[in-house]
Design an enzyme around this catalytic site. Structure first.
Site, PDB file in Angstrom:
ATOM      1  CE  LYS A 192      63.772 131.043  30.044  1.00  0.00           C
ATOM      2  NZ  LYS A 192      64.906 131.028  31.001  1.00  0.00           N
ATOM      3  N   GLY A 245      70.451 129.972  22.112  1.00  0.00           N
ATOM      4  CA  GLY A 245      70.784 128.902  23.047  1.00  0.00           C
ATOM      5  C   GLY A 245      71.246 127.685  22.281  1.00  0.00           C
ATOM      6  CB  SER A 246      71.658 124.224  23.375  1.00  0.00           C
ATOM      7  OG  SER A 246      70.361 123.991  23.878  1.00  0.00           O
ATOM      8  CB  THR A 247      71.576 122.804  18.174  1.00  0.00           C
ATOM      9  OG1 THR A 247      72.453 123.827  17.678  1.00  0.00           O
ATOM     10  CG2 THR A 247      70.882 122.144  17.003  1.00  0.00           C
ATOM     11  N   GLY A 250      66.703 124.619  20.633  1.00  0.00           N
ATOM     12  CA  GLY A 250      66.187 125.265  19.417  1.00  0.00           C
ATOM     13  C   GLY A 250      65.151 124.393  18.714  1.00  0.00           C
ATOM     14  CD  GLU A 268      71.708 134.503  15.818  1.00  0.00           C
ATOM     15  OE1 GLU A 268      72.708 133.800  15.611  1.00  0.00           O
ATOM     16  OE2 GLU A 268      71.378 135.446  15.085  1.00  0.00           O
ATOM     17  CB  CYS A 302      77.669 130.716  20.192  1.00  0.00           C
ATOM     18  SG  CYS A 302      77.756 132.473  19.833  1.00  0.00           S
ATOM     19  CD  GLU A 401      77.871 124.877  21.437  1.00  0.00           C
ATOM     20  OE1 GLU A 401      76.712 124.485  21.655  1.00  0.00           O
ATOM     21  OE2 GLU A 401      78.139 126.047  21.121  1.00  0.00           O
TER      22      GLU A 401
HETATM   23  P1  NAD Z   1      70.054 126.397  26.535  1.00  0.00           P
HETATM   24  O1  NAD Z   1      69.529 126.067  25.201  1.00  0.00           O
HETATM   25  O2  NAD Z   1      70.112 125.330  27.552  1.00  0.00           O
HETATM   26  O3  NAD Z   1      69.194 127.562  27.196  1.00  0.00           O
HETATM   27  C1  NAD Z   1      68.993 128.809  26.557  1.00  0.00           C
HETATM   28  C2  NAD Z   1      67.728 129.445  27.093  1.00  0.00           C
HETATM   29  O4  NAD Z   1      66.624 128.608  26.753  1.00  0.00           O
HETATM   30  C3  NAD Z   1      67.685 129.588  28.606  1.00  0.00           C
HETATM   31  O5  NAD Z   1      67.039 130.808  28.911  1.00  0.00           O
HETATM   32  C4  NAD Z   1      66.830 128.408  29.042  1.00  0.00           C
HETATM   33  O6  NAD Z   1      66.159 128.606  30.274  1.00  0.00           O
HETATM   34  C5  NAD Z   1      65.844 128.326  27.889  1.00  0.00           C
HETATM   35  N1  NAD Z   1      65.212 127.023  27.710  1.00  0.00           N
HETATM   36  C6  NAD Z   1      65.689 125.798  28.026  1.00  0.00           C
HETATM   37  N2  NAD Z   1      64.792 124.840  27.683  1.00  0.00           N
HETATM   38  C7  NAD Z   1      63.734 125.481  27.124  1.00  0.00           C
HETATM   39  C8  NAD Z   1      62.495 125.041  26.548  1.00  0.00           C
HETATM   40  N3  NAD Z   1      62.164 123.746  26.488  1.00  0.00           N
HETATM   41  N4  NAD Z   1      61.661 125.970  26.049  1.00  0.00           N
HETATM   42  C9  NAD Z   1      61.986 127.278  26.074  1.00  0.00           C
HETATM   43  N5  NAD Z   1      63.127 127.754  26.617  1.00  0.00           N
HETATM   44  C10 NAD Z   1      63.994 126.864  27.130  1.00  0.00           C
HETATM   45  O7  NAD Z   1      71.466 127.065  26.274  1.00  0.00           O
HETATM   46  P2  NAD Z   1      72.507 127.585  27.324  1.00  0.00           P
HETATM   47  O8  NAD Z   1      73.168 126.414  27.941  1.00  0.00           O
HETATM   48  O9  NAD Z   1      71.870 128.625  28.203  1.00  0.00           O
HETATM   49  O10 NAD Z   1      73.509 128.386  26.365  1.00  0.00           O
HETATM   50  C11 NAD Z   1      74.509 127.775  25.674  1.00  0.00           C
HETATM   51  C12 NAD Z   1      74.124 127.566  24.233  1.00  0.00           C
HETATM   52  O11 NAD Z   1      73.777 128.796  23.617  1.00  0.00           O
HETATM   53  C13 NAD Z   1      75.281 127.031  23.420  1.00  0.00           C
HETATM   54  O12 NAD Z   1      74.829 126.009  22.574  1.00  0.00           O
HETATM   55  C14 NAD Z   1      75.729 128.239  22.602  1.00  0.00           C
HETATM   56  O13 NAD Z   1      76.413 127.930  21.428  1.00  0.00           O
HETATM   57  C15 NAD Z   1      74.433 128.928  22.362  1.00  0.00           C
HETATM   58  N6  NAD Z   1      74.644 130.346  22.022  1.00  0.00           N
HETATM   59  C16 NAD Z   1      74.463 130.737  20.721  1.00  0.00           C
HETATM   60  C17 NAD Z   1      74.677 132.064  20.359  1.00  0.00           C
HETATM   61  C18 NAD Z   1      74.490 132.522  18.931  1.00  0.00           C
HETATM   62  O14 NAD Z   1      74.404 133.716  18.721  1.00  0.00           O
HETATM   63  N7  NAD Z   1      74.410 131.629  17.970  1.00  0.00           N
HETATM   64  C19 NAD Z   1      75.079 132.993  21.316  1.00  0.00           C
HETATM   65  C20 NAD Z   1      75.255 132.564  22.629  1.00  0.00           C
HETATM   66  C21 NAD Z   1      75.022 131.226  22.968  1.00  0.00           C
END
Ligand code: NAD
Length: 498
Positions: A192, A245-247, A250, A268, A302, A401
Site C-alpha cells: 500500500k 511511517g510515523s511513530t 506505528g 521504520e 526521517c 518531529e
Molecule cells: P504516516 O504514518 O501518516 O503514514 C504512513 C503510511 O501509513 C501511509 O501509507 C498511510 O496511509 C498509512 N497509514 C496511516 N494510518 C494507518 C493506519 N491506522 N493503519 C495502517 N496504515 C496507516 O506517515 P507519513 O506522514 O506518510 O510519513 C512520514 C513519517 O514517516 C515520518 O514520521 C517519517 O519520519 C517516517 N519515515 C520513516 C522512515 C524510516 O525509515 N524510519 C522513512 C521514511 C519516513
C-alpha cells in the site's frame, strides 16, 4: 491536461500512464475498486489533481491477500527456484532503468520533489532490487551439532503473505526497501503506497507484469490509512506487516497486529536526529552538509538532522553561514529542478506552519524563514527554509518531529554535554558527529542511542548496510542481511538417527 512549467515536456509514456484510468493491481490483473470509490492525487506544486486513484476497502484488501496466498502456495515458493527469483528481480531492475525518466516525472508530479532528487531515489530503488536479487540464491539454514544420535538442521523460509505499508516522502524507494527483500526471500506481497503518492507504485506494477512475475506475487492496493491501511493490519491471513511511517501510526499497527492474528511487525518510524559539530571540524565540508541534512527533500526526511548542536567557539560564525546558504536555496516546481520543491500537501504545510508559530511562542529565536513562499508560488505548498536558535531542549520544536524544512540550532560547551543533549529525545533513528579527533568521534558513536551514526558525513546509505531505529524510531532494521531476517523465519528440523 497536466499543467506544466514553461518549456517542460513529459515523456509520452508518462502522459499515456496519466491519461488512463487508474486501477488496483490484484492477482496479476488491473481491477476497479469493489465499492467504486476514488480519491484525488494532487500535484503539490500547484494543487492540481493529476489522477483519480482507486480507494481500496477491506473487500479489495481481502481479494489482494487471497491472490497473494494463492500465488504463494501454488506459483511462487518453493516452485520458483531462487535463481529464477533472482533473474525476475534483476529483470524488474532493468525495466526500471529503462523507464527511469518516467518514474522521475511521476515522483516529481506526485510528491513535488525536484526531478534530479527523484532521479537519485529511482536509482536507489533500482540498486536495492539488484542488491536483493543477489541475496535470493544465498539464503541458507545451518546444521547444528547436538547429541550424535540426532541430526539437526535449520531451514530459513519465507513468511508467506506480507503487507507493506509505505509513506509519501520517498515513495518508490520506500516501496523498494520492502519489496526487494520480501520477494528475494520468496514472499508474496500486498503493497500500500501512501495516499499522497500512489503513482510510482502503480507504474511499477506495469513493469512487474512485463518482467513476468507470476500472477499474485505482487499486489498493490491504493488508499488512505483508513480504511485501506487498517484493513491490511487487521487482516487475518497476512503473516507480517512491514511499516514505514510515523511513530503515532506505528503504535496503531502494533496494536492491530496484536488484536488480530499476531502477525509479525517491523517498523521504520520517525526521528529527530542530532547533528553535532565540534569546533575542530572541517567547517567548509560541514556547512554544506549541514545545509542539506537540515533541508533535504524540503525537510521531509526521517533522518533529517533537524537538531544541530554546534560547539560554542564556532557557533556564531556557523550560524551566519548556514543562514546565508539557506536564504540562497531556490524553491519551486520540482519539474524545474530547484533546490527545494514544495511540501507534499496542504495538511503538511499547515503542520509545519503550526510548529513555526509554536516555536516563536515558545521563545525560540527565528533566524530565517518561517513563511509560506508567496508570489507566483502561491498555489503550491511552498515554505521557506527555517532556522530557529534556542538554548532549551524541552521546547516542543526541539522534541517533536516537524517533518518540514525547519532546523533548530543550539550551542554546547563540551563533549559530554553534546552526548547528553543528543540523546535527550524519545527517537533514536540517526545521529552525526563532525570532528577531526577520532577518539571523540568514536566515543560519540558508542554513546549515542541511534540506529545509525555518521562520522564526518551525513545521510550515507548503501543497500548492504542495515538501517533501523532505536528507541521509538522503530523495530527491526531494513537493508543488508538484516532485512533477510525480517522476511524469513527459521525452522529447526530434528532427525532421530537411531
Ligand atoms: P504516516 O504514518 O501518516 O503514514 C504512513 C503510511 O501509513 C501511509 O501509507 C498511510 O496511509 C498509512 N497509514 C496511516 N494510518 C494507518 C493506519 N491506522 N493503519 C495502517 N496504515 C496507516 O506517515 P507519513 O506522514 O506518510 O510519513 C512520514 C513519517 O514517516 C515520518 O514520521 C517519517 O519520519 C517516517 N519515515 C520513516 C522512515 C524510516 O525509515 N524510519 C522513512 C521514511 C519516513
Amino acid at each position: 491536461m497536466i499543467q506544466l512549467p514553461a518549456g517542460v515536456q513529459l515523456q509520452e509514456k508518462t502522459l499515456a500512464f496519466l491519461a488512463k484510468p487508474q486501477q488496483l493491481f490484484i492477482g496479476g490483473d488491473w481491477v476497479d475498486p469493489k465499492e467504486g470509490q476514488y480519491f484525488s492525487s494532487l500535484n503539490p506544486a500547484n494543487g492540481e489533481t493529476i489522477a483519480e486513484v482507486p480507494l481500496a476497502t477491506a473487500l479489495d484488501v481481502n481479494q489482494a491477500v487471497a491472490a497473494a496466498r494463492k500465488a504463494f502456495q501454488s506459483q511462487w515458493y518453493p516452485k520458483v527456484n531462487p535463481a529464477t527469483r533472482s533473474q525476475l528481480i534483476h529483470k524488474l531492475a532493468d525495466l526500471m532503468q529503462r523507464d527511469l525518466q518516467v518514474f522521475m516525472e511521476l515522483e516529481t508530479l506526485d510528491n513535488g520533489k525536484p526531478l534530479n532528487k527523484a532521479k537519485y531515489d529511482v536509482l536507489g530503488a533500482i540498486n536495492h532490487f539488484r542488491y536483493y536479487a543477489g541475496w535470493a540464491t544465498k539464503i541458507e539454514g545451518s546444521t547444528i551439532p547436538v547429541d550424535g544420535s540426532k541430526l539437526v538442521y535449520t531451514l530459513r523460509e519465507p513468511l508467506g503473505v506480507v503487507g507493506l505499508i509505505v509513506p509519501w516522502n520517498f515513495p518508490l524507494m520506500m516501496a523498494a526497501w520492502k519489496l526487494a527483500p520480501a520477494l528475494a526471500c520468496g514472499n508474496c506481497c500486498v503493497l500500500k503506497p501512501a495516499e499522497q503518492t500512489p503513482l510510482t507504485a502503480l507504474y511499477l506494477c506495469k513493469l512487474i507484469q512485463e518482467a513476468g512475475f507470476p500472477e499474485g506475487v505482487v499486489n498493490v492496493v491504493t488508499g488512505p490509512g483508513l480504511p485501506t491501511g487498517e484493513a491490511i493490519t487487521q487482516q487475518m491471513d497476512i503473516d507480517k506487516v512491514s511499516f514505514t511511517g510515523s511513530t503515532v501510526v506505528g503504535r496503531k499497527i502494533m496494536s492491530a497486529a496484536a488484536n488480530s492474528n499476531l502477525k509479525k511487525v517491523s517498523l521504520e518510524l520517525g526521528g529527530k536526529s542530532p547533528n553535532v559539530i565540534f569546533a575542530d571540524a572541517d567547517l567548509k565540508a560541514v556547512s554544506q552538509s549541514a545545509l542539506w541534512s537540515s533541508f533535504y527533500n524540503t525537510g521531509q526526511e526521517c533522518t533529517l538532522g533537524s537538531r544541530l548542536y554546534v560547539e560554542r567557539p564556532i557557533y556564531d560564525e556557523f550560524l551566519v553561514k548556514l543562514k546565508e546558504q539557506a536564504e540562497q536555496l531556490s524553491i519551486g516546481n520540482g519539474l524545474n529542478n530547484p533546490d527545494l520543491g514544495p511540501v507534499v500537501s496542504q495538511k503538511q504545510l499547515d503542520r509545519v506552519l503550526h510548529y513555526i508559530e509554536l516555536g516563536q511562542k515558545e521563545g525560540a529565536e527565528l533566524i530565517t524563514g518561517g513563511e509560506r513562499c508567496g508570489g507566483d508560488l502561491d498555489e503550491g505548498y511552498f515554505l521557506s527554509p527555517t532556522i530557529f536558535g534556542h538554548s532549551n531542549d524541552d521546547l516542543q520544536i526541539v522534541q517533536e518531529e516537524i517533518f518540514g524544512p525547519v532546523v533548530v540550532v543550539s550551542a554546547f560547551d563540551e563533549s559530554e554535554e553534546a552526548i547528553r543533549r543528543a540523546n535527550n529525545t524519545r527517537y533514536g533513528l540517526a545521529a552525526a558527529v563532525w570532528t577531526k579527533d577520532i577518539s571523540k568521534a568514536h566515543r560519540f558513536a558508542q554513546a549515542t542511542q541511534a540506529g545509525t551514526v555518521w562520522i564526518n558525513g551525513y545521510d550515507l546509505f548503501d543497500p548492504a548496510v542495515p538501517f533501523g531505529g532505536h528507541k521509538e524510531s522503530g523495530i527491526g532494521a531494513e537493508m543488508g542481511k538484516s532485512a533477510i531476517d525480517l522476511y524469513t523465519q527459521e525452522k529447526s528440523v530434528w532427525v532421530n538417527l537411531t
